[in-house]
Structures are given as C-alpha cells and as structure tokens.
Enzyme design. Sequence first.
Site, mmCIF file in Angstrom:
data_model
loop_
_atom_site.group_PDB
_atom_site.id
_atom_site.type_symbol
_atom_site.label_atom_id
_atom_site.label_comp_id
_atom_site.label_asym_id
_atom_site.label_seq_id
_atom_site.Cartn_x
_atom_site.Cartn_y
_atom_site.Cartn_z
ATOM 1 N N ARG A 43 0.816 -1.219 0.000
ATOM 2 C CA ARG A 43 0.000 0.000 0.000
ATOM 3 C C ARG A 43 0.847 1.266 0.000
ATOM 4 N NH1 ARG A 43 -5.650 -1.069 2.593
ATOM 5 N NH2 ARG A 43 -5.761 1.175 2.330
ATOM 6 N N LYS A 142 0.242 -19.846 6.052
ATOM 7 C CA LYS A 142 -0.624 -20.135 7.186
ATOM 8 C C LYS A 142 -0.824 -18.854 8.001
ATOM 9 C CE LYS A 142 2.521 -21.490 10.893
ATOM 10 N NZ LYS A 142 2.009 -20.663 11.953
ATOM 11 N N HIS A 172 6.578 -24.131 6.378
ATOM 12 C CA HIS A 172 8.037 -24.038 6.258
ATOM 13 C C HIS A 172 8.765 -25.175 6.961
ATOM 14 C CE1 HIS A 172 7.705 -21.997 10.221
ATOM 15 N NE2 HIS A 172 8.926 -22.440 10.404
ATOM 16 N N LYS A 176 12.513 -27.879 5.937
ATOM 17 C CA LYS A 176 13.746 -28.031 6.719
ATOM 18 C C LYS A 176 14.526 -29.255 6.230
ATOM 19 C CE LYS A 176 12.241 -25.731 10.957
ATOM 20 N NZ LYS A 176 13.328 -24.743 10.974
ATOM 21 N N GLU A 210 10.234 -22.773 22.108
ATOM 22 C CA GLU A 210 10.828 -21.463 21.840
ATOM 23 C C GLU A 210 11.131 -20.768 23.156
ATOM 24 O OE1 GLU A 210 8.996 -19.136 18.434
ATOM 25 O OE2 GLU A 210 7.336 -20.455 18.956
ATOM 26 N N ASP A 229 -1.404 -22.297 15.911
ATOM 27 C CA ASP A 229 -0.155 -21.784 15.350
ATOM 28 C C ASP A 229 0.854 -22.883 15.060
ATOM 29 O OD1 ASP A 229 1.523 -19.631 14.539
ATOM 30 O OD2 ASP A 229 2.600 -19.741 16.432
ATOM 31 N N HIS A 234 2.341 -27.598 11.724
ATOM 32 C CA HIS A 234 3.712 -28.110 11.821
ATOM 33 C C HIS A 234 3.787 -29.482 12.488
ATOM 34 C CE1 HIS A 234 4.680 -24.219 10.480
ATOM 35 N NE2 HIS A 234 4.810 -23.611 11.630
ATOM 36 N N LYS A 334 5.865 -21.405 23.973
ATOM 37 C CA LYS A 334 6.707 -20.207 23.999
ATOM 38 C C LYS A 334 7.251 -19.994 25.400
ATOM 39 C CE LYS A 334 4.719 -17.727 20.075
ATOM 40 N NZ LYS A 334 5.992 -17.763 19.325
#
Length: 487
Positions: A43, A142, A172, A176, A210, A229, A234, A334
């Site tokens: 934009r 996603k 993704h 790997k 993570e 998520d 995954h 997380k």
Amino acid sequence: MAFDLVFFGGTGDLVWRKLMPALFQAYRHDTLPEGGRIIGVGRDELSDEQYRLQIQMRFEQVDGAKRPNSEEFARFASLLCYVRMDLTNPEAYAKLKTRLSEREANSVVMYLSTAPSLFTTVCEQLAASGLNTPQTRIVLEKPLGHDLASNRAINEAVGKVFKEQQIFRIDHYLGKPAVQNLFAMRFGNALFEPLWRREHIANIQITMSEELGVEKRGAFYETTGALRDMVQNHALQLLCAIAMEPPINAHADAIRDEKLKVLRSLKRWTPETLNQHVIRGQYAPGIIDGKPVPAYREEAGVHPDSSTETFVALRTEIANWRWAGVPFYIRTGKRMASHEAHIHINFRSTPHEIFKNPAGQFNTLVIHLQPKDGLELHLFAQDQSKRNQAGSNNALSPVHLDLDFDKRFGSQRVGAYERLLLDVLGGRLNLFVRSDEQEEAWRWVEPILHHWRFDALGPRPYGAGTWGPSAASAMIARDGFCWSEET
C-alpha cells in the site's frame, strides 16, 4: 526459465525477514532460475528504487553470513520492482496486469503474504483481471482459517479460481533439511523400516519449543494460540512424516495420499481423553538467559484476563496395524527452557535382558530439526575401563552416533524457505499440503478447541524459562515414560 514472483504484502515482516533473504541465498548459490523478476506489492507509495533501498536496509538486520555485501545486493536488486496496490480495490489489479504484461514469463507465482482474510478477495480479483492463467501458481501462507469451516471456505474460494495443482499451501517446517532427510532415512535405506512399527517402538515424542514470547505479535496471538499456530500444521505434518506408510513413488500425490491416511487414522477425541491427554498452559513471569521476562498477560496487545494458550502438550495414537498402542506425544510452547525442535523415537527394551542397561534409558533415534540439524542414534556398550570392577561385567553405558548434517554436507545448505520457493518456481508440490490433508487436520483439532471453549479452568500457568506446566510431565508419566530432557 523466466519467472515473475509477486509478493502480496511485499513490505511486510515475512517478506523482508524470511522470503527475500531466502531468494538472495538461492541467487548467491546460483540456483535461482535465470530471467526472474521479483515484484513487491504493498500500500506504500514507493518507486522501484525506493523499494530496493528499503529491502537493502532490511537486509542489514539479517544474520551476518546471509547478508549480501553492496556489490552482491546491487546485482540482486536488479530483479526487484514494486507495484502500489490496495488489495481490496478491483481497479488496482489492472496496474499489476500491466506490469506483468511488460514481458513474457514461463510462470507467474502469486505469493499471498497477507492476512488470511484477504486470500479470497485477492484470488477473486486475480480471476476477474484474467491473471489466473494456466501458468499462474498461488502460494498461501498459514494460518489458512481459524477452524474447519473457515478453512473450507478459503479452500473452496481458491479452488474456484485455481486448480489444485496450481495451489501451494506452504508449511516451512516441511522445507527443513532434517525433515527431508527423515523421508530419505525412512524410504531410502533398508535399516530402519523393519523396526518402524509397534513391535519395536515404545513411544514417539515431538517437541517444538521457543525461548521467545509473543514479542510484538500479541494481538495476532490472542486470536491464534499455540494449538492453531503450531499443532494443527507443523506438528501434525511431522507426525505424518514419521508415521506414514511408504508411498508407491516419490510423486507429490503419492506422498500426500499416505499422509492423509495417517490423519484419518488418528484416534478421535472423547470427553475422557480431552481431559487427560490434552494440556494447555500460559507462561507466567520468569527468567530467560538470566533476565526477567513478563507474563503473557502483560505483553502488548494481550487481554489482561486472556485464556489463550502459549503451550500445548498432548497424547494421541494412530489406529492402524503399524502403530496400534504406540503413544505419540506432541509438545510446543513459547518462553520455554530452550529453543529447539526435535523428534525422539524411543525403542522398546530388549525382550530378554542379559545385560544391565542404565536405569530409565532406551535405545533412541533423535531427529534434530533446530537449531542443530542432524540425527543421533543412542545405543549401549560396555565401558572397557570398568571391566575389572566388581559387578561391572554385565553393566552397559550409553553411547551415541552423531550425524551433524552441517558438518557432513557443509554449512551452505539450502534453508527451508529457499527450498520451498525453488520448489514453487519449479512446480514441485511434494513439500506442500493438499486441501484434504489440511481439512482433516482441522477436523481432528476442532474437538480440542470446542472443549477449551467451555473449560472454566483455563490454561495452566508455567514459569517462563521452564518446560511448561507440571501436568504435561504427569500426563506422560501415567504411561510410564518421561519427556526427553527428564531422562
């Protein structure tokens, strides 16, 4: 092979942080097809040169080894150009069509790095503008929906405009190197296949942890959570790669047919298993790398009474002859104790013990996904230095074989997004997800979401810098096992 690669959301975080660096690595490795053009769509009011300058400034934040010098970037920048568009304005698509018509390309890739709410609009407008040609491929990031109904709606809308073989639903993790080597290890070698079944495997654990929190994505994460998520896509894709039957060949649909069978074989949830075999958590304040970090509810964009999960651990089984009775454990979160992703395949004990194995340890195959990339095979052997000690003749010590892919194949190996982008440009669908796979994964996840919607207890708190709530350890302990870091 001349190509046009169009990034919708071309000024966004994913493009400059992941996609552009991946394309530059392909350019540096001389694997990017010649005659290419990369078009950013956004934009902002930018000229081609201003867009190139913006990407160059962003590259300064990329890891040092992946960062181009000024001469390299100047050559790469010649591929970049920009089109200003409001994706909700039908007239704006004429500008893109004009830019694409400047030259003839063998393939045109439309990469939708936008909010999923725009997927349907963009595809409909591409069709209305005549940009959905047989040479066009569409890449969808996603999350593809937030439940089964919304996922189906997106797939149906995109399917009206593009054929299934033109649609690349990207995950993704499938790009790997370690995941690709999982397929090679299983189906390119005779060693493991006879052992890859319930008679020899005690349990399988998938961990994706993570250290980071939600950072600046609090508002996004509030509507997503760890289950949507990480698990729905995954983790289930990794489970399929581990558990699928050998495909009849290496073609995309043969592989995806076998993955679909796994998803359809996952045991369905019951009220009892939802209560016992699914643990959700949310990080509380804690310490990461010696520094205090806030609780999830204290992050920007997060509701102070949020019930969004930042951690999920669950137990499932696959109801078929190969895997009947073998528990599969999935854990992701997380603000955990470390940043790593790995798969542990724990083998059963010997049927008749003549040696004394170390207590609580198994023969284990470990597949490292990140940050290390490789395989470890944990075995037992006699420690010859203890042969003369009393009672040591039958005692074994743990040893392991370690295959570090970076050391074996070199540090300049193809990264996940680099591999997937090259596969899109080459029209290879093997590492992409088919619509029926995706819908089956949502179908399996939905009862968990429904259960949580009416669960007044909410997520269990866990201290940042730990391995999640203690209930996750209790869940696996009921089967007589423990998580890999607890052995």
